[in-house]
Design a protein around this motif. Sequence first.
Motif, PDB file in Angstrom:
ATOM      1  N   UNK A 141       0.832  -1.200   0.000  1.00  0.00           N
ATOM      2  CA  UNK A 141       0.000   0.000   0.000  1.00  0.00           C
ATOM      3  C   UNK A 141       0.870   1.256   0.000  1.00  0.00           C
ATOM      4  N   UNK A 142       1.905   1.268   0.839  1.00  0.00           N
ATOM      5  CA  UNK A 142       2.831   2.406   0.896  1.00  0.00           C
ATOM      6  C   UNK A 142       3.557   2.557  -0.440  1.00  0.00           C
ATOM      7  N   UNK A 143       4.008   1.465  -1.004  1.00  0.00           N
ATOM      8  CA  UNK A 143       4.704   1.499  -2.294  1.00  0.00           C
ATOM      9  C   UNK A 143       3.775   2.008  -3.390  1.00  0.00           C
ATOM     10  N   UNK A 144       2.524   1.582  -3.353  1.00  0.00           N
ATOM     11  CA  UNK A 144       1.553   2.005  -4.347  1.00  0.00           C
ATOM     12  C   UNK A 144       1.308   3.515  -4.246  1.00  0.00           C
ATOM     13  N   UNK A 145       1.197   4.018  -3.008  1.00  0.00           N
ATOM     14  CA  UNK A 145       0.997   5.459  -2.803  1.00  0.00           C
ATOM     15  C   UNK A 145       2.184   6.247  -3.333  1.00  0.00           C
ATOM     16  N   UNK A 146       3.380   5.743  -3.070  1.00  0.00           N
ATOM     17  CA  UNK A 146       4.603   6.410  -3.560  1.00  0.00           C
ATOM     18  C   UNK A 146       4.638   6.422  -5.082  1.00  0.00           C
ATOM     19  N   UNK A 147       4.282   5.291  -5.681  1.00  0.00           N
ATOM     20  CA  UNK A 147       4.257   5.215  -7.147  1.00  0.00           C
ATOM     21  C   UNK A 147       3.235   6.180  -7.735  1.00  0.00           C
TER      22      UNK A 147
END
Length: 118
Positions: free
Chosen positions: A12-18
Amino acid sequence: MEMEMEVKDELSVAMERLMAAAGVLEVAAEKLAGLEIAAVGSRELELEEKLRVAEATISALRAEGGRKTLPAGVSALLAKQGEGKNVDGSGVDAALVGLSMEQRIAVKAQLMRAGLIG
């Protein structure tokens, strides 16, 4: 199960960053496109101005009807120096001061071909 939650949180954090990075890239791409359009527009205006100047010059030359006379200052200088004599180069420069660089070169070339200046 706890491991699964951690992986989901990390994803989820990685997706938000992307998604945030994609937004920044989208804004940057729009700015670059705007700059490119502005640069092309500026160059286009510059070329249009050069074309107008060239067309005006061509019209003026056509209006002259291919005139082969020398500017008044050069004619007076030649008459003052006398026929068959070389003309002083600084006097020619002074007589041509009102002409563009290209016109000065053309007049001097004609005078050189005629053997009036060295």
